[in-house]
Design a protein around this motif. Structure first.
Motif, PDB file in Angstrom:
ATOM      1  N   GLY A  43       0.832  -1.199   0.000  1.00 38.35           N
ATOM      2  CA  GLY A  43       0.000   0.000   0.000  1.00 38.35           C
ATOM      3  C   GLY A  43       0.862   1.243   0.000  1.00 38.35           C
ATOM      4  N   PRO A  44       0.699   2.122  -0.971  1.00 41.44           N
ATOM      5  CA  PRO A  44       1.524   3.333  -1.026  1.00 41.44           C
ATOM      6  C   PRO A  44       1.100   4.358   0.025  1.00 41.44           C
ATOM      7  CG  PRO A  44      -0.115   3.406  -2.755  1.00 41.44           C
ATOM      8  CD  PRO A  44      -0.272   2.073  -2.085  1.00 41.44           C
ATOM      9  N   THR A  45       2.026   5.205   0.404  1.00 39.24           N
ATOM     10  CA  THR A  45       1.716   6.332   1.275  1.00 39.24           C
ATOM     11  C   THR A  45       1.008   7.400   0.455  1.00 39.24           C
ATOM     12  OG1 THR A  45       3.656   5.897   2.642  1.00 39.24           O
ATOM     13  CG2 THR A  45       2.704   8.105   2.784  1.00 39.24           C
ATOM     14  N   VAL A  46      -0.048   7.976   1.009  1.00 38.91           N
ATOM     15  CA  VAL A  46      -0.851   8.962   0.285  1.00 38.91           C
ATOM     16  C   VAL A  46      -0.454  10.372   0.702  1.00 38.91           C
ATOM     17  CG1 VAL A  46      -3.209   9.753  -0.166  1.00 38.91           C
ATOM     18  CG2 VAL A  46      -2.745   7.312   0.146  1.00 38.91           C
ATOM     19  N   GLN A  47      -0.311  11.252  -0.291  1.00 39.53           N
ATOM     20  CA  GLN A  47       0.038  12.654  -0.063  1.00 39.53           C
ATOM     21  C   GLN A  47       1.291  12.764   0.829  1.00 39.53           C
ATOM     22  OE1 GLN A  47      -1.365  15.202  -1.719  1.00 39.53           O
ATOM     23  NE2 GLN A  47      -2.587  13.653  -2.772  1.00 39.53           N
TER      24      GLN A  47
END
Length: 310
Positions: free
Chosen positions: A212-216
């Motif tokens: 899961g990518p980090t958002v913002q």
């Protein structure tokens, strides 16, 4: 030369009930047959200066004049009124009606049977509309899952709804249709997601088994100076994933993007930029590109003694 008839201010831009306007002496039936007026629905008109075929707010106002008792604007139309624009330009207005109602079918209206409590309904611009919380509850229960997450993300991002409040509301309505989907949606929801396409790109990665990518994510240089914020990131690998919308084509925005991109590259970041076509039409190609970038970065960082984890 005759002067054009003066348009009463109350009828100048907003839809109105012809019956009510005639009864008040604001206009005559013969005038309504002239070129200055557009018929939207039975008994509902708007002046030509206020007519926009793809203006969903205009259609909400028009439909609002025809609502049967207990009916409210809901679903994506309610979200639109709350500032979340996910409806297609030609979409009908979503109207929730009590189970004992059977309204006549009308153009530009989609009726849905619903059970509503007094706390589920408020008013917006004179229209009865579902609250942001009830709107999120309804949209989060509606397949497909990706679009449900997109809608919930958008409502959370605008701080119209809090995740805890939506979780509590869900717990208070066990057994309702779609609640299993909403539980899954809440597990995937991300309040920091700033656009529908960012959400779709994130879900594309998650569904394919990517970390899961980090958002913002805020990126700083070696001295701790802020460089920029990227849509999605794998910070340990210094990979940024950006969605490029049409606003990036504007000249001033393009120049800012170039300077920002150069600064990110100077800080050792690999920036991958994607369009809607990349996410919606070519997902396999997009995933392959990101997988290659992750593997390349992992190999490079392993040589320098960094663990193999995004």
């Amino acid at each position: 030369m005759s002067r054009p008839a003066r348009v009463p201010s109350r009828l100048a831009f907003l839809p109105f009930s012809a019956r009510a306007a005639v009864a008040e002496g604001l206009i005559s039936r013969s005038m309504l047959r002239g070129p200055a007026w557009r018929r939207l629905l039975p008994d509902v008109y708007v002046h030509r200066d206020g007519y926009r075929a793809d203006d969903h707010r205009m259609w909400c106002d028009a439909v609002g004049l025809t609502l049967p008792p207990g009916a409210v604007v809901g679903g994506l139309s309610a979200a639109y009124l709350w500032g979340v624009q996910l409806v297609a330009r030609d979409s009908p207005v979503t109207v929730l009606i009590p189970g004992n109602s059977r309204p006549r079918a009308r153009p530009r209206v989609r009726y849905t049977l619903a059970t509503l409590s007094a706390g589920d309904v408020t008013r917006f611009g004179g229209l009865p509309v579902t609250t942001p919380l009830r709107t999120a509850f309804d949209l989060g229960r509606k397949a497909p899952r990706t679009e449900a997450v997109v809608a919930v993300d958008a409502l959370l991002n605008r701080r119209l709804v809090k995740p805890a409040a939506l979780s509590d509301y869900l717990a208070e309505h066990p057994g309702w249709p779609g609640v299993a989907l909403l539980r899954e949606v809440l597990g995937l929801a991300e309040p920091l997601s700033e656009s529908p396409m960012e959400t779709r790109l994130r879900l594309l990665l998650v569904d394919a088994g990517f970390p899961g990518p980090t958002v913002q994510h805020d990126v700083c240089d070696a001295r701790g100076h802020f460089i920029g914020r990227v849509d999605l990131a794998y910070p340990r690998l210094r990979i940024a994933l950006e969605y490029e919308g049409d606003h990036h084509r504007e000249r001033a925005h393009f120049r800012q993007d170039v300077a920002r991109l150069n600064a990110l590259r100077a800080a050792g970041w690999l920036v991958l930029r994607f369009t809607a076509d990349d996410v919606l039409l070519h997902p396999a190609r997009t995933l392959a590109l990101i997988a290659h970038a992750i593997q390349e970065r992992r190999t490079h960082l392993d040589i320098r003694g960094v663990t193999r984890r995004a």
